[in-house]
Write a protein that holds these residues in place. Structure first.
Motif, PDB file in Angstrom:
ATOM      1  N   SER A  17       0.823  -1.207   0.000  1.00 44.02           N
ATOM      2  CA  SER A  17       0.000   0.000   0.000  1.00 44.02           C
ATOM      3  C   SER A  17       0.859   1.260   0.000  1.00 44.02           C
ATOM      4  O   SER A  17       0.609   2.200  -0.761  1.00 44.02           O
ATOM      5  CB  SER A  17      -0.925   0.001   1.223  1.00 44.02           C
ATOM      6  N   ILE A  18       1.887   1.283   0.833  1.00 42.78           N
ATOM      7  CA  ILE A  18       2.767   2.450   0.902  1.00 42.78           C
ATOM      8  C   ILE A  18       3.501   2.649  -0.415  1.00 42.78           C
ATOM      9  O   ILE A  18       3.621   3.762  -0.925  1.00 42.78           O
ATOM     10  CB  ILE A  18       3.759   2.304   2.073  1.00 42.78           C
ATOM     11  N   GLY A  19       4.003   1.571  -0.986  1.00 39.97           N
ATOM     12  CA  GLY A  19       4.718   1.673  -2.259  1.00 39.97           C
ATOM     13  C   GLY A  19       3.838   2.179  -3.380  1.00 39.97           C
ATOM     14  O   GLY A  19       4.282   2.932  -4.248  1.00 39.97           O
ATOM     15  N   ASP A  20       2.560   1.781  -3.383  1.00 42.42           N
ATOM     16  CA  ASP A  20       1.654   2.167  -4.465  1.00 42.42           C
ATOM     17  C   ASP A  20       1.068   3.565  -4.289  1.00 42.42           C
ATOM     18  O   ASP A  20       0.797   4.252  -5.277  1.00 42.42           O
ATOM     19  CB  ASP A  20       0.495   1.159  -4.562  1.00 42.42           C
ATOM     20  N   GLU A  21       0.864   3.981  -3.045  1.00 45.40           N
ATOM     21  CA  GLU A  21       0.065   5.180  -2.805  1.00 45.40           C
ATOM     22  C   GLU A  21       0.832   6.374  -2.248  1.00 45.40           C
ATOM     23  O   GLU A  21       0.398   7.509  -2.401  1.00 45.40           O
ATOM     24  CB  GLU A  21      -1.088   4.842  -1.840  1.00 45.40           C
ATOM     25  N   LEU A  22       1.961   6.153  -1.583  1.00 41.29           N
ATOM     26  CA  LEU A  22       2.643   7.253  -0.915  1.00 41.29           C
ATOM     27  C   LEU A  22       3.254   8.237  -1.911  1.00 41.29           C
ATOM     28  O   LEU A  22       3.986   7.847  -2.810  1.00 41.29           O
ATOM     29  CB  LEU A  22       3.740   6.726   0.017  1.00 41.29           C
ATOM     30  N   GLU A  23       2.943   9.489  -1.756  1.00 40.92           N
ATOM     31  CA  GLU A  23       3.533  10.562  -2.549  1.00 40.92           C
ATOM     32  C   GLU A  23       4.229  11.519  -1.591  1.00 40.92           C
ATOM     33  O   GLU A  23       3.578  12.209  -0.815  1.00 40.92           O
ATOM     34  CB  GLU A  23       2.452  11.309  -3.351  1.00 40.92           C
TER      35      GLU A  23
END
Length: 252
Positions: free
Chosen positions: A83-89
């Protein structure tokens, strides 16, 4: 200046995705090794049960419960990493990654109702032990058909893709719905969701769930469970192969 800042943010996001991908892969390997260890422990426990070494079997079961608990924790961590890899900006302020991980792990646990005590692998362990001295009999408090289901079938909800018709073991890029848990070929299901005629409803007959592209993904356990199905298929194919050769010899 804004362009430079945006470029820097993009580079940082790329690095985060690269690092989370590597960590995710390592964590998947750990989950795979845990499940292999549980299978090995089941085989050892069956041998011990035949020798009526009950206390050692109980100790192995306690170890299996602990390992499955660790596997659950690894699964939640994998979902958080993904989730962090896909969504974190990244923004202008430093990211508190510990807080972010804690939040994502909590979300994963909230979505999951499973525990080590109820996992199919633990049930299969107990059934294998029970069947040493009670072959063909249901375990206490369970119906015969329940025993057959868990003893002879895998943990996957469907074993063929409803769109391509291919077995899940042959899918190039398998994904699973986070809502209904059905499995599909990624390219086929994403095209299906986008089509105007499907309205996004799961293509498995009788399934009422409406699919969302962002919730159809390769979850932490999917590839591991598909590998287990392949292993089960190879084991089941062994006796058939021997019978076929025997038939050929008789005909000669």
């Amino acid at each position: 200046m804004a362009s430079t800042s945006g470029a820097g943010s993009g580079v940082a996001a790329g690095r985060i995705r690269s690092h989370t991908s590597a960590i995710y892969s390592d964590n998947q390997s750990l989950i795979r090794e845990i499940r292999k260890a549980v299978t090995m422990m089941k085989d050892i426990a069956v041998d011990l049960e035949r020798d009526e070494r009950t206390e050692m079997v109980k100790d192995l079961e306690a170890g299996v419960i602990q390992l499955l608990g660790a596997s659950d924790e690894c699964m939640h961590l994998s979902e958080a990493i993904q989730s962090i890899g896909d969504e974190l900006e990244p923004g202008p302020e430093p990211t508190n990654f510990k807080k972010k991980f804690d939040e994502e792990i909590a979300k994963s646990k909230a979505r999951s109702s499973s525990s080590a005590q109820s996992q199919p692998l633990l049930r299969q362990f107990r059934e294998a032990i029970w069947h040493v001295h009670h072959a063909g009999q249901p375990m206490p408090g369970e119906e015969q058909e329940d025993i057959v289901m868990t003893s002879t079938q895998c943990n996957l909800l469907n074993v063929t893709c409803p769109l391509s018709g291919k077995p899940v073991t042959e899918l190039v890029d398998p994904v699973r719905s986070m809502d209904c848990k059905h499995i599909y070929e990624k390219k086929a299901i994403l095209q299906f969701i986008k089509s105007k005629t499907s309205r996004g409803q799961c293509p498995v007959a009788g399934c009422p769930k409406v699919l969302q592209a962002q919730r159809v993904l390769c979850d932490p356990f999917l590839l591991i469970e598909i590998d287990e199905v392949r292993s089960m298929s190879k084991q089941n194919a062994g006796p058939d192969a021997i019978e076929d050769f025997t038939t050929l010899d008789e005909e000669d």
